[in-house]
Write a protein that holds these residues in place. Sequence first.
Motif, PDB file in Angstrom:
ATOM      1  N   VAL A 166       0.869  -1.175   0.000  1.00 45.45           N
ATOM      2  CA  VAL A 166       0.000   0.000   0.000  1.00 45.45           C
ATOM      3  C   VAL A 166       0.910   1.230   0.000  1.00 45.45           C
ATOM      4  N   ARG A 167       0.343   2.336  -0.446  1.00 51.75           N
ATOM      5  CA  ARG A 167       1.070   3.604  -0.390  1.00 51.75           C
ATOM      6  C   ARG A 167       0.556   4.389   0.805  1.00 51.75           C
ATOM      7  N   GLU A 168       1.497   4.971   1.547  1.00 52.05           N
ATOM      8  CA  GLU A 168       1.135   5.784   2.709  1.00 52.05           C
ATOM      9  C   GLU A 168       1.977   7.049   2.714  1.00 52.05           C
ATOM     10  N   ARG A 169       1.397   8.110   3.217  1.00 59.20           N
ATOM     11  CA  ARG A 169       2.162   9.356   3.380  1.00 59.20           C
ATOM     12  C   ARG A 169       3.152   9.188   4.523  1.00 59.20           C
ATOM     13  N   ASP A 170       4.344   9.715   4.341  1.00 59.52           N
ATOM     14  CA  ASP A 170       5.373   9.703   5.384  1.00 59.52           C
ATOM     15  C   ASP A 170       4.916  10.632   6.500  1.00 59.52           C
ATOM     16  N   ALA A 171       4.890  10.132   7.732  1.00 56.62           N
ATOM     17  CA  ALA A 171       4.446  10.943   8.873  1.00 56.62           C
ATOM     18  C   ALA A 171       5.373  12.139   9.096  1.00 56.62           C
ATOM     19  N   ALA A 172       6.657  11.966   8.809  1.00 54.20           N
ATOM     20  CA  ALA A 172       7.627  13.045   9.032  1.00 54.20           C
ATOM     21  C   ALA A 172       7.614  14.079   7.908  1.00 54.20           C
ATOM     22  N   ASP A 173       7.274  13.649   6.701  1.00 52.95           N
ATOM     23  CA  ASP A 173       7.260  14.546   5.543  1.00 52.95           C
ATOM     24  C   ASP A 173       6.059  14.175   4.684  1.00 52.95           C
ATOM     25  N   ARG A 174       4.964  14.875   4.883  1.00 54.78           N
ATOM     26  CA  ARG A 174       3.697  14.540   4.226  1.00 54.78           C
ATOM     27  C   ARG A 174       3.779  14.602   2.700  1.00 54.78           C
ATOM     28  N   ARG A 175       4.809  15.234   2.167  1.00 60.47           N
ATOM     29  CA  ARG A 175       4.969  15.283   0.709  1.00 60.47           C
ATOM     30  C   ARG A 175       5.477  13.958   0.161  1.00 60.47           C
ATOM     31  N   LYS A 176       6.099  13.171   1.007  1.00 63.47           N
ATOM     32  CA  LYS A 176       6.716  11.918   0.580  1.00 63.47           C
ATOM     33  C   LYS A 176       5.722  10.770   0.721  1.00 63.47           C
ATOM     34  N   VAL A 177       5.675   9.932  -0.319  1.00 59.75           N
ATOM     35  CA  VAL A 177       4.826   8.743  -0.298  1.00 59.75           C
ATOM     36  C   VAL A 177       5.726   7.521  -0.147  1.00 59.75           C
ATOM     37  N   LEU A 178       5.359   6.681   0.803  1.00 59.52           N
ATOM     38  CA  LEU A 178       6.121   5.461   1.067  1.00 59.52           C
ATOM     39  C   LEU A 178       5.352   4.238   0.586  1.00 59.52           C
ATOM     40  N   VAL A 179       6.086   3.245   0.136  1.00 63.76           N
ATOM     41  CA  VAL A 179       5.514   1.962  -0.248  1.00 63.76           C
ATOM     42  C   VAL A 179       5.709   1.035   0.949  1.00 63.76           C
ATOM     43  N   VAL A 180       4.591   0.517   1.452  1.00 63.49           N
ATOM     44  CA  VAL A 180       4.592  -0.303   2.662  1.00 63.49           C
ATOM     45  C   VAL A 180       4.070  -1.690   2.308  1.00 63.49           C
ATOM     46  N   THR A 181       4.799  -2.720   2.713  1.00 58.76           N
ATOM     47  CA  THR A 181       4.310  -4.076   2.462  1.00 58.76           C
ATOM     48  C   THR A 181       3.141  -4.381   3.396  1.00 58.76           C
ATOM     49  N   VAL A 182       2.226  -5.210   2.920  1.00 58.01           N
ATOM     50  CA  VAL A 182       1.062  -5.637   3.699  1.00 58.01           C
ATOM     51  C   VAL A 182       1.476  -6.885   4.481  1.00 58.01           C
ATOM     52  N   PRO A 183       1.506  -6.793   5.820  1.00 54.25           N
ATOM     53  CA  PRO A 183       2.040  -7.892   6.641  1.00 54.25           C
ATOM     54  C   PRO A 183       1.435  -9.265   6.338  1.00 54.25           C
ATOM     55  N   GLU A 184       0.129  -9.348   6.165  1.00 57.53           N
ATOM     56  CA  GLU A 184      -0.508 -10.643   5.911  1.00 57.53           C
ATOM     57  C   GLU A 184      -0.031 -11.242   4.589  1.00 57.53           C
ATOM     58  N   LYS A 185       0.084 -10.384   3.566  1.00 55.35           N
ATOM     59  CA  LYS A 185       0.522 -10.870   2.255  1.00 55.35           C
ATOM     60  C   LYS A 185       1.997 -11.246   2.282  1.00 55.35           C
ATOM     61  N   VAL A 186       2.807 -10.489   3.025  1.00 58.27           N
ATOM     62  CA  VAL A 186       4.230 -10.805   3.140  1.00 58.27           C
ATOM     63  C   VAL A 186       4.402 -12.119   3.905  1.00 58.27           C
ATOM     64  N   ALA A 187       3.568 -12.339   4.916  1.00 63.96           N
ATOM     65  CA  ALA A 187       3.627 -13.601   5.661  1.00 63.96           C
ATOM     66  C   ALA A 187       3.260 -14.772   4.744  1.00 63.96           C
ATOM     67  N   GLU A 188       2.241 -14.571   3.914  1.00 65.73           N
ATOM     68  CA  GLU A 188       1.835 -15.593   2.939  1.00 65.73           C
ATOM     69  C   GLU A 188       2.989 -15.864   1.968  1.00 65.73           C
ATOM     70  N   PHE A 189       3.634 -14.808   1.521  1.00 68.87           N
ATOM     71  CA  PHE A 189       4.790 -14.888   0.629  1.00 68.87           C
ATOM     72  C   PHE A 189       5.914 -15.679   1.320  1.00 68.87           C
ATOM     73  N   GLY A 190       6.168 -15.382   2.577  1.00 71.95           N
ATOM     74  CA  GLY A 190       7.196 -16.078   3.344  1.00 71.95           C
ATOM     75  C   GLY A 190       6.891 -17.559   3.509  1.00 71.95           C
ATOM     76  N   ARG A 191       5.629 -17.873   3.762  1.00 72.59           N
ATOM     77  CA  ARG A 191       5.240 -19.282   3.909  1.00 72.59           C
ATOM     78  C   ARG A 191       5.460 -20.052   2.602  1.00 72.59           C
ATOM     79  N   MET A 192       5.181 -19.397   1.474  1.00 69.10           N
ATOM     80  CA  MET A 192       5.398 -20.035   0.184  1.00 69.10           C
ATOM     81  C   MET A 192       6.891 -20.328  -0.007  1.00 69.10           C
ATOM     82  N   TRP A 193       7.756 -19.344   0.333  1.00 67.37           N
ATOM     83  CA  TRP A 193       9.205 -19.564   0.222  1.00 67.37           C
ATOM     84  C   TRP A 193       9.650 -20.684   1.158  1.00 67.37           C
ATOM     85  N   ASP A 194       9.063 -20.739   2.348  1.00 60.60           N
ATOM     86  CA  ASP A 194       9.413 -21.809   3.290  1.00 60.60           C
ATOM     87  C   ASP A 194       9.069 -23.185   2.704  1.00 60.60           C
ATOM     88  N   ARG A 195       7.886 -23.283   2.073  1.00 59.22           N
ATOM     89  CA  ARG A 195       7.486 -24.560   1.466  1.00 59.22           C
ATOM     90  C   ARG A 195       8.436 -24.929   0.322  1.00 59.22           C
TER      91      ARG A 195
END
Length: 162
Positions: free
Chosen positions: A90-119
């Motif tokens: 997801v994209r989120e505004r940087d709390a320290a600099d509202r002009r900056k947009v950060l790309v943030v991984t979605v924890p549930e999807k990253v966990a799913e991704f990690g489980r796939m790599w583990d398998r």
Amino acid sequence: MVGEATAGKARERLMAELSTVSRRYMASYALFNQAVADHLGLHPTDLQCLNLLTLEGGPVTTGRIAELTGLTTGSATRLVDRLERAGYVVRERDAADRRKVLVVTVPEKVAEFGRMWDRLGGGWVELFDDLDDSQLGLLVDHMRRTTEFSAAQVARLRAGEA
């Protein structure tokens, strides 16, 4: 003199074998990456970007994604669009600099991704059980060096120097 010539030939044969094995290794990894990407419904570059994002340890800018992948900022933006549509970031505004947009991984999807790599990675550690620490260190050094070399070659290709 004969010993040097024999050693030279042996090294030449080893370098030729290394070249062949390296090409097969890169091809097998590219095909593996494609299969994993297909399984997840992602583009192979998007898959590797997601992999790199999980290594970053926190939110990043699209500019940082461009640096990590060697893509232009426009291509990186489209990549983030695809990962966002797939639910991985997801994209989120940087709390320290509202002009900056950060790309943030979605924890549930990253966990799913990690489980796939583990398998898929089951048994990977065992591949190295018969190696001692110095051999493992050599592999780590090799991977670092080839990663740096590859990044330099990507930059050359993107600059039109090849």
